[in-house]
Design a protein around this motif. Structure first.
Motif, PDB file in Angstrom:
ATOM      1  N   VAL A  24       0.622  -1.186  -0.018  1.00  0.00           N
ATOM      2  CA  VAL A  24      -0.149  -0.108   0.040  1.00  0.00           C
ATOM      3  C   VAL A  24       0.749   1.255  -0.113  1.00  0.00           C
ATOM      4  CG1 VAL A  24      -1.900   1.440   1.048  1.00  0.00           C
ATOM      5  CG2 VAL A  24      -1.828  -1.096   1.050  1.00  0.00           C
ATOM      6  N   ILE A  25       1.845   1.236   0.970  1.00  0.00           N
ATOM      7  CA  ILE A  25       2.808   2.421   0.764  1.00  0.00           C
ATOM      8  C   ILE A  25       3.419   2.637  -0.522  1.00  0.00           C
ATOM      9  CG2 ILE A  25       5.029   3.233   1.824  1.00  0.00           C
ATOM     10  CD1 ILE A  25       4.174   1.839   4.440  1.00  0.00           C
ATOM     11  N   HIS A  26       3.948   1.690  -1.051  1.00  0.00           N
ATOM     12  CA  HIS A  26       4.596   1.622  -2.444  1.00  0.00           C
ATOM     13  C   HIS A  26       3.466   2.147  -3.537  1.00  0.00           C
ATOM     14  CE1 HIS A  26       7.001   0.978  -5.899  1.00  0.00           C
ATOM     15  NE2 HIS A  26       6.411  -0.058  -6.273  1.00  0.00           N
ATOM     16  N   GLY A  27       2.407   1.609  -3.252  1.00  0.00           N
ATOM     17  CA  GLY A  27       1.297   2.048  -4.390  1.00  0.00           C
ATOM     18  C   GLY A  27       0.645   3.582  -4.075  1.00  0.00           C
ATOM     19  N   ALA A  28       0.685   3.702  -2.876  1.00  0.00           N
ATOM     20  CA  ALA A  28       0.660   5.481  -2.766  1.00  0.00           C
ATOM     21  C   ALA A  28       1.728   6.268  -3.210  1.00  0.00           C
ATOM     22  CB  ALA A  28       0.548   5.801  -1.117  1.00  0.00           C
ATOM     23  N   ARG A  29       3.010   5.812  -3.086  1.00  0.00           N
ATOM     24  CA  ARG A  29       3.805   6.670  -4.011  1.00  0.00           C
ATOM     25  C   ARG A  29       4.110   6.571  -5.535  1.00  0.00           C
ATOM     26  NH1 ARG A  29       9.023   4.324  -0.400  1.00  0.00           N
ATOM     27  NH2 ARG A  29       8.613   5.786   1.544  1.00  0.00           N
ATOM     28  N   ALA A  30       3.338   5.282  -5.993  1.00  0.00           N
ATOM     29  CA  ALA A  30       3.129   5.130  -7.442  1.00  0.00           C
ATOM     30  C   ALA A  30       1.962   6.113  -7.990  1.00  0.00           C
ATOM     31  CB  ALA A  30       2.880   3.862  -7.621  1.00  0.00           C
ATOM     32  N   PRO A  82      -0.031  -2.671 -11.291  1.00  0.00           N
ATOM     33  CA  PRO A  82      -0.451  -3.227  -9.711  1.00  0.00           C
ATOM     34  C   PRO A  82      -0.084  -2.514  -8.668  1.00  0.00           C
ATOM     35  CG  PRO A  82       0.240  -5.106 -11.286  1.00  0.00           C
ATOM     36  CD  PRO A  82       0.633  -3.959 -12.125  1.00  0.00           C
ATOM     37  N   PRO A  83       0.899  -1.813  -8.673  1.00  0.00           N
ATOM     38  CA  PRO A  83       1.101  -0.807  -7.135  1.00  0.00           C
ATOM     39  C   PRO A  83       0.300   0.175  -7.291  1.00  0.00           C
ATOM     40  CG  PRO A  83       3.437  -1.264  -8.525  1.00  0.00           C
ATOM     41  CD  PRO A  83       2.271  -1.870  -9.565  1.00  0.00           C
ATOM     42  N   VAL A  84      -0.458   0.827  -8.262  1.00  0.00           N
ATOM     43  CA  VAL A  84      -1.109   1.668  -8.008  1.00  0.00           C
ATOM     44  C   VAL A  84      -2.470   1.083  -7.542  1.00  0.00           C
ATOM     45  CG1 VAL A  84      -2.849   3.383  -9.403  1.00  0.00           C
ATOM     46  CG2 VAL A  84      -0.394   3.441 -10.036  1.00  0.00           C
ATOM     47  N   MET A  85      -3.107  -0.052  -8.078  1.00  0.00           N
ATOM     48  CA  MET A  85      -3.950  -0.722  -7.511  1.00  0.00           C
ATOM     49  C   MET A  85      -4.090  -1.238  -6.064  1.00  0.00           C
ATOM     50  SD  MET A  85      -6.346  -0.116  -9.823  1.00  0.00           S
ATOM     51  CE  MET A  85      -7.732  -1.046  -8.751  1.00  0.00           C
ATOM     52  N   ALA A  86      -2.887  -1.235  -5.551  1.00  0.00           N
ATOM     53  CA  ALA A  86      -2.882  -1.366  -4.007  1.00  0.00           C
ATOM     54  C   ALA A  86      -3.242  -0.464  -3.364  1.00  0.00           C
ATOM     55  CB  ALA A  86      -1.257  -2.004  -3.770  1.00  0.00           C
ATOM     56  N   ALA A 116      -6.676  -6.045  -3.461  1.00  0.00           N
ATOM     57  CA  ALA A 116      -5.640  -5.130  -3.944  1.00  0.00           C
ATOM     58  C   ALA A 116      -4.435  -5.377  -4.312  1.00  0.00           C
ATOM     59  CB  ALA A 116      -5.759  -3.864  -2.913  1.00  0.00           C
ATOM     60  N   VAL A 117      -3.991  -6.569  -3.990  1.00  0.00           N
ATOM     61  CA  VAL A 117      -2.428  -6.716  -3.915  1.00  0.00           C
ATOM     62  C   VAL A 117      -2.387  -8.126  -4.989  1.00  0.00           C
ATOM     63  CG1 VAL A 117      -0.239  -7.742  -2.888  1.00  0.00           C
ATOM     64  CG2 VAL A 117      -1.670  -5.994  -1.796  1.00  0.00           C
ATOM     65  N   VAL A 118      -2.815  -9.206  -4.579  1.00  0.00           N
ATOM     66  CA  VAL A 118      -2.739 -10.360  -4.989  1.00  0.00           C
ATOM     67  C   VAL A 118      -3.488 -10.465  -6.573  1.00  0.00           C
ATOM     68  CG1 VAL A 118      -3.389 -12.951  -5.329  1.00  0.00           C
ATOM     69  CG2 VAL A 118      -2.577 -11.974  -3.013  1.00  0.00           C
ATOM     70  N   GLY A 119      -4.781  -9.954  -6.433  1.00  0.00           N
ATOM     71  CA  GLY A 119      -5.665  -9.860  -7.776  1.00  0.00           C
ATOM     72  C   GLY A 119      -5.179  -9.086  -9.025  1.00  0.00           C
ATOM     73  N   PRO A 120      -4.638  -7.664  -8.630  1.00  0.00           N
ATOM     74  CA  PRO A 120      -4.032  -7.126  -9.652  1.00  0.00           C
ATOM     75  C   PRO A 120      -2.776  -7.685 -10.060  1.00  0.00           C
ATOM     76  CG  PRO A 120      -4.838  -5.470  -7.878  1.00  0.00           C
ATOM     77  CD  PRO A 120      -4.876  -6.897  -7.459  1.00  0.00           C
ATOM     78  N   TRP A 121      -1.910  -8.239  -9.527  1.00  0.00           N
ATOM     79  CA  TRP A 121      -0.740  -8.779  -9.950  1.00  0.00           C
ATOM     80  C   TRP A 121      -0.947  -9.970 -10.522  1.00  0.00           C
ATOM     81  CZ3 TRP A 121       3.896  -6.814 -10.609  1.00  0.00           C
ATOM     82  CH2 TRP A 121       4.265  -5.504  -9.919  1.00  0.00           C
ATOM     83  N   VAL A 122      -2.066 -10.754 -10.194  1.00  0.00           N
ATOM     84  CA  VAL A 122      -1.977 -11.900 -10.996  1.00  0.00           C
ATOM     85  C   VAL A 122      -2.888 -11.642 -12.268  1.00  0.00           C
ATOM     86  CG1 VAL A 122      -3.555 -13.969 -11.363  1.00  0.00           C
ATOM     87  CG2 VAL A 122      -2.127 -13.507  -9.132  1.00  0.00           C
TER      88      VAL A 122
END
Length: 228
Positions: A24-30, A82-86, A116-122
């Motif tokens: 989530v933190i990485h996604g916020a930065r993205a 995917p990071p954005v979607m987290a 928000a993590v597994v779904g988007p990456w897969v």
């Protein structure tokens, strides 16, 4: 998919928060980087979040006695990665827990990890793989939406199996039971979500090919989607 309050122990809730937090933190930065790099895409970014909110808020009764819903995260994963979607998925799940009593605050970490993590990456991995194998953009988008949906439910089943192992067959037995609860309803829902994704990307290919190009989706891809 949304695990409600009281279904996980405090220790499990804390563990899933800890696992999800870095994503989530990485996604916020993205999200911040995306907004600064391409401010003209902010409306499309908001639309991806709204799409996820609406689809994942639709509860449909399951023939197995539970309820199911689409997830919508595959769309944003293909558009923004995917990071954005987290981060967007976390915002969606938080608002649903607070406003719709859909999910929970203590179980937010677990729900974030599955949807928000597994779904988007897969889903994004399925999109890339099918494109590399020479599949059309329409097929790749369908696969992204389908597998993002199914991966979310498989992860939720595993989370519940870890929380409620079967007395005789353990986690494996419980996993089979939870998958059975969701699968009958979720497979056709995932197919419908995939078809909806193809329609939306076809629409974007007609009205916003330049926006797709800025996001790294080739113009030729968007043209192909117009005729999908």
């Amino acid at each position: 998919m949304h695990i409600a309050e009281g279904f996980l122990s405090p220790m499990q809730c804390a563990a899933w928060y800890a696992v999800s937090a870095p994503f989530v933190i990485h996604g916020a930065r993205a999200v911040i980087a995306q907004s600064r790099r391409s401010p003209e895409n902010r409306m499309l970014l908001a639309a991806a979040g709204a799409f996820t909110f609406v689809l994942s808020a639709i509860k449909l009764p399951s023939v197995s006695g539970s309820s199911s819903h689409p997830t919508g995260t595959g769309l944003g994963a293909v558009l923004f990665r995917p990071p954005v979607m987290a981060f967007l998925g976390t915002v969606v799940l938080l608002f649903q827990a607070l406003l719709l009593a859909h999910g929970g605050i203590t179980t937010l970490g677990a729900n974030v990890f599955s949807m928000a993590v597994v779904g988007p990456w897969v889903g994004y991995s399925a999109f890339l793989l099918t494109r590399q194998l020479g599949a059309s953009p329409a097929v790749a988008v369908f696969m992204a939406m389908f597998f993002a949906d199914m991966a979310t439910y498989c992860t939720t089943s595993l989370q519940l199996a870890l929380a409620y192992p079967d007395p005789s067959s353990g986690i494996a037995g419980a996993l089979g039971k939870f998958l059975g609860v969701f699968a009958i309803t979720q497979v056709p829902l995932a197919v419908m979500e995939g078809l909806l994704g193809v329609v939306i990307f076809g629409f974007l290919g007609r009205v916003a090919p330049q926006d797709l190009a800025r996001l790294g989706i080739r113009t030729t891809t968007s043209k192909e989607l117009q005729h999908a």
